[in-house]
Design a protein around this motif. Structure first.
Motif, PDB file in Angstrom:
ATOM      1  N   ILE A 159     -26.086  24.459   1.128  1.00  0.00           N
ATOM      2  CA  ILE A 159     -24.651  24.664   1.344  1.00  0.00           C
ATOM      3  C   ILE A 159     -24.796  23.918   2.550  1.00  0.00           C
ATOM      4  N   SER A 160     -23.471  23.418   2.538  1.00  0.00           N
ATOM      5  CA  SER A 160     -22.891  22.793   3.658  1.00  0.00           C
ATOM      6  C   SER A 160     -22.659  23.447   5.290  1.00  0.00           C
ATOM      7  N   ILE A 161     -22.778  22.797   6.596  1.00  0.00           N
ATOM      8  CA  ILE A 161     -22.251  23.946   8.082  1.00  0.00           C
ATOM      9  C   ILE A 161     -21.012  22.880   8.461  1.00  0.00           C
ATOM     10  N   TYR A 181     -27.181  22.028   5.417  1.00  0.00           N
ATOM     11  CA  TYR A 181     -27.163  20.767   5.024  1.00  0.00           C
ATOM     12  C   TYR A 181     -26.152  20.188   6.230  1.00  0.00           C
ATOM     13  N   TYR A 182     -25.693  19.601   7.701  1.00  0.00           N
ATOM     14  CA  TYR A 182     -24.549  19.339   8.196  1.00  0.00           C
ATOM     15  C   TYR A 182     -24.110  18.219   7.471  1.00  0.00           C
ATOM     16  N   LEU A 183     -22.746  18.428   7.650  1.00  0.00           N
ATOM     17  CA  LEU A 183     -21.285  17.208   7.801  1.00  0.00           C
ATOM     18  C   LEU A 183     -21.456  16.692   9.283  1.00  0.00           C
ATOM     19  N   CYS A 188     -16.104  11.994   9.945  1.00  0.00           N
ATOM     20  CA  CYS A 188     -14.610  12.634   9.148  1.00  0.00           C
ATOM     21  C   CYS A 188     -15.529  13.944   8.396  1.00  0.00           C
ATOM     22  N   TRP A 189     -16.212  13.952   8.667  1.00  0.00           N
ATOM     23  CA  TRP A 189     -16.818  15.647   7.546  1.00  0.00           C
ATOM     24  C   TRP A 189     -17.455  14.636   6.925  1.00  0.00           C
ATOM     25  N   SER A 190     -18.260  13.347   6.410  1.00  0.00           N
ATOM     26  CA  SER A 190     -18.895  12.787   5.679  1.00  0.00           C
ATOM     27  C   SER A 190     -20.111  13.300   5.387  1.00  0.00           C
TER      28      SER A 190
END
Lengths: 471, 471
Positions: A159-161, A181-183, A188-190
């Motif tokens: 999941i994204s963080i 996994y980090y955005l 811009c949070w890609s």
């Protein structure tokens, strides 16, 4: 009691919201505060923030609920036709009857047609559609189906963080392993594939990563993924044999110029049979977001693609235990995917209402970004889509230390103070996850424009005072 | 995938129902059958069997859904007042807003008042009320909260055999241990404490029994427990430190003379503080059964008594992850517990409709027992309450062998043949559990009286033919 339940955390309705409810009670009882009302910008609850329901939807729902109104000439013919069609698909012509567990037949057909139209003709099979009790229910059901194992063989779910805490909560409840996994906040949070790769590699040391969750448009981060990025994610999922879960409940909430919603399904099929015949995908939608904001009805659907036939049979069995999703939510979902068409009596009003909601949101997205970025110590990415800004805040060392001494996350300390002093209720970034040493909050863009402006200016004032106080 | 999911079984919507749906499609397509329609007596779905919704309920629901109707003088004032009150408790006055996770405040207050009235003044605290998505949701939530452990420390959950398969399915899904106690068919499916004791003792060898589930009035067995029996069960639970789960969704469905519904809560409190301050109890109710039959709305509530404060905090957190139960279902639950009162404009119609449904059910309960008991080889206990008969059937040896050769439970074999030859859809006893070597089916008493008579006579004919054929 269940040890996994203890591990569950759900910030969107956590301690800060409980305190907000308490403060509301205190205000009612006449307790003096430096503000007159609590502004709840903590949850994507459009109607609670004053957004009006779409007239057509509620007309049809009233007709389904009390069919005696079908004789009333106050209701337009297209609303009556929709209601009659839904009722004919219900046992005993009543939305009080159980529906089939997968959902009312005609609704699933309408959902499939909607997806097909949305995705430029790529076919959708009603047999792959499952109606759900909001999107949350669908997400939990798929996670439940896919997670297994003990110790090092436990299923890892990527999941994204930052993430929407339904994911971390469900993963904890199911005893699965959260793989973060980090955005990329700077972009811009890609989503960077190299970061997915890093997270996957690291996770393989201690669990069996099998699921990759994506929220697009993003919650809490408001980014809209590019077509290229989605392609890359699909290629990654194919290579690494991951089941893709695409949370697409904000599919109509795209505001920024140059941004567009691309469904995972469409991109998958446009990538050709090498991918479209192989990558397993579940995508989720809901009546709660977009221009509808009908959260209370708990309507939603999921479409599953390339799911193994045996697993799908298990899914069908699993949903049958809870009998069926709420019939009113199913009916409402039907109206969303089968809205008034040009030439029908309700078309113009419907389009006017829909457009008004979406343009107001676009305006508020811009406004939020602009005002927040005028505050020294607050830095806010563009709100490209969804309903939230997730700005980064710089907190003075002394505030961080005081929070830690209290055993609080620093941004929780900040949001709690904000609530007590201004009545503004936000969710601290720590509830969604963030890079170590960074601090954020999530704020919805849902309050009416004038109230939003007041709120943003109060926030600005508070932030300046807070920074001074702790410097 | 999840190995526990594979173990789940849910007969009420199992293979026989899937075949029934198929047959319906075949009939529509013109395939010739020895019957003209499928009669679904497999599920307690009153509206699907032609029962009409209660007018008052649907009026209020229509008003809540489309508040423009509040100006319409076709609706009675009491319906409007109820709708206004519910809407005032909703965010933005809309049932499209999320509610608090525990449920709308005023609804929980009304539920508490209802319980207090029902139980002769024994107090009920709105803080102990949780609104749910049907009773099933509440039951699964409590089971989830209470089950834990590995191997020999796994939580054992005691359930009656025969049972409602939601229980066995949820226990399997949660990886808990099913501890079966048998109801006494010879004594009208009553519950013997000695059998509880036996089951508990045996279970302690291999798990940690912590929960005791009771369904009263009984599903699938239709018995109504005596006050004495309930007292004995409570004493047993107290002695053995078991958490009591009382499934009381059929509380208005009591037909037999001399039978009365006693709530576990009331009996518990009448037994004095030695018990009422100690025994942990959760009791469940729903909008789906009784005289309402509003299954599609997925409304329900649970009341928890003597729950440890920490565990209750975990419960509150757990329900918050799914945001809230459907608001329309909550509103409907409110109407059930706060129905029209003498002097209100809707009172007489409401009482007339309510009484009509309940007396028709009482008549059909009697009729079912009587006709079934005229058939040699079928023996049916009185249907004291709920909505089902669960007769025992004697199957010829040859039929049993043929079924076993096919890998089918003998009563599944019987019910499948019945479906193919007559269109009657029942659920085999094996789906609910039964003593080894006995065979049953569950049949609802919901079809309209004339249809029920035809169905019972067709069944009689089929049973005689079947017995002849395999003798």
């Amino acid at each position: 009691m269940n040890a996994n339940v203890k591990k569950v955390d759900y910030a969107v309705r956590g301690p800060i919201v409980q305190r907000a409810v308490q403060i509301e009670k205190e205000l009612k009882e006449g307790v003096k505060k430096p503000f007159e009302e609590v502004i709840k910008a903590n949850i994507g609850d459009a109607h609670a923030m004053g957004q009006r329901p779409i007239t057509f939807f509620r007309q049809v729902m009233a007709l389904c609920t009390y069919p005696e109104l079908l004789d009333d000439n106050k209701f337009p013919e297209d609303a009556k036709n929709r209601a009659r069609r839904i009722l004919q698909s219900c046992g005993g012509n009543s939305i009080g009857a159980y529906t089939t567990s997968q959902g009312i037949d005609c609704v699933r057909h309408d959902v499939a047609n909607y997806i097909q139209r949305r995705d430029g003709g790529i076919p959708s099979d009603p047999d792959n559609i499952y109606l759900t009790t909001g999107a949350s229910d669908g997400i939990v059901t798929i996670l439940k189906l896919l997670t297994a194992g003990e110790g090092r063989t436990r299923t890892g779910v990527m999941i994204s963080i930052p993430q929407y805490p339904l994911y971390s909560a469900s993963i904890a409840e199911l005893g699965a392993v959260q793989v973060s996994y980090y955005l990329n906040e700077e972009k811009c949070w890609s989503l960077d594939i190299s970061e997915l790769q890093r997270a996957l590699q690291a996770a393989r040391e201690h669990c069996n990563p099998r699921v990759l969750c994506i929220i697009n448009p993003g919650n809490p981060t408001g980014q809209v993924q590019s077509r290229q990025c989605i392609e890359d994610v699909i290629r990654f999922a194919a290579k690494e044999n991951l089941f893709l879960m695409a949370d697409e409940v904000y599919q109509d909430n795209v505001y920024a110029e140059g941004c567009k919603f691309h469904s995972f399904k469409k991109v998958l099929f446009e990538m050709g049979p090498e991918y479209s015949s192989k990558v397993e995908l579940a995508s989720f939608h809901s009546t709660s977001k977009c221009y509808m904001g009908e959260c209370g009805f708990r309507g939603g659907y999921m479409e599953v693609i390339n799911m193994d036939a045996d697993v799908k049979a298990q899914l069908t069995k699993l949903v049958s235990v809870r009998l069926c999703p709420p019939a009113p939510g199913q009916a409402l979902m039907d109206l969303v995917v089968n809205s008034p068409q040009p030439g029908e009596p309700s078309y113009q009003t419907f389009m006017k209402e829909r457009t008004a909601v979406l343009s107001a949101l676009a305006e508020k997205a811009k406004l939020t970004e602009e005002i927040l970025n005028t505050v020294p110590g607050i830095s806010c990415n563009p709100v490209q889509g969804a309903m939230y800004s997730f700005p980064r805040i710089t907190l003075p060392e002394r505030a961080i230390n005081e929070a830690k001494a209290k055993g609080q996350a620093p941004d929780m300390f900040y949001c709690m103070k904000l609530l007590e002093e201004t009545g503004i209720c936000l969710v601290p970034g720590s509830g969604f996850g963030q890079r170590e040493g960074t601090y954020h909050f999530r704020m919805t863009i849902l309050p009416p424009t004038d109230k939003l402006k007041i709120m943003l200016n109060k926030l600005k004032e508070f932030h300046q005072k807070f920074t001074q106080q702790y410097s």
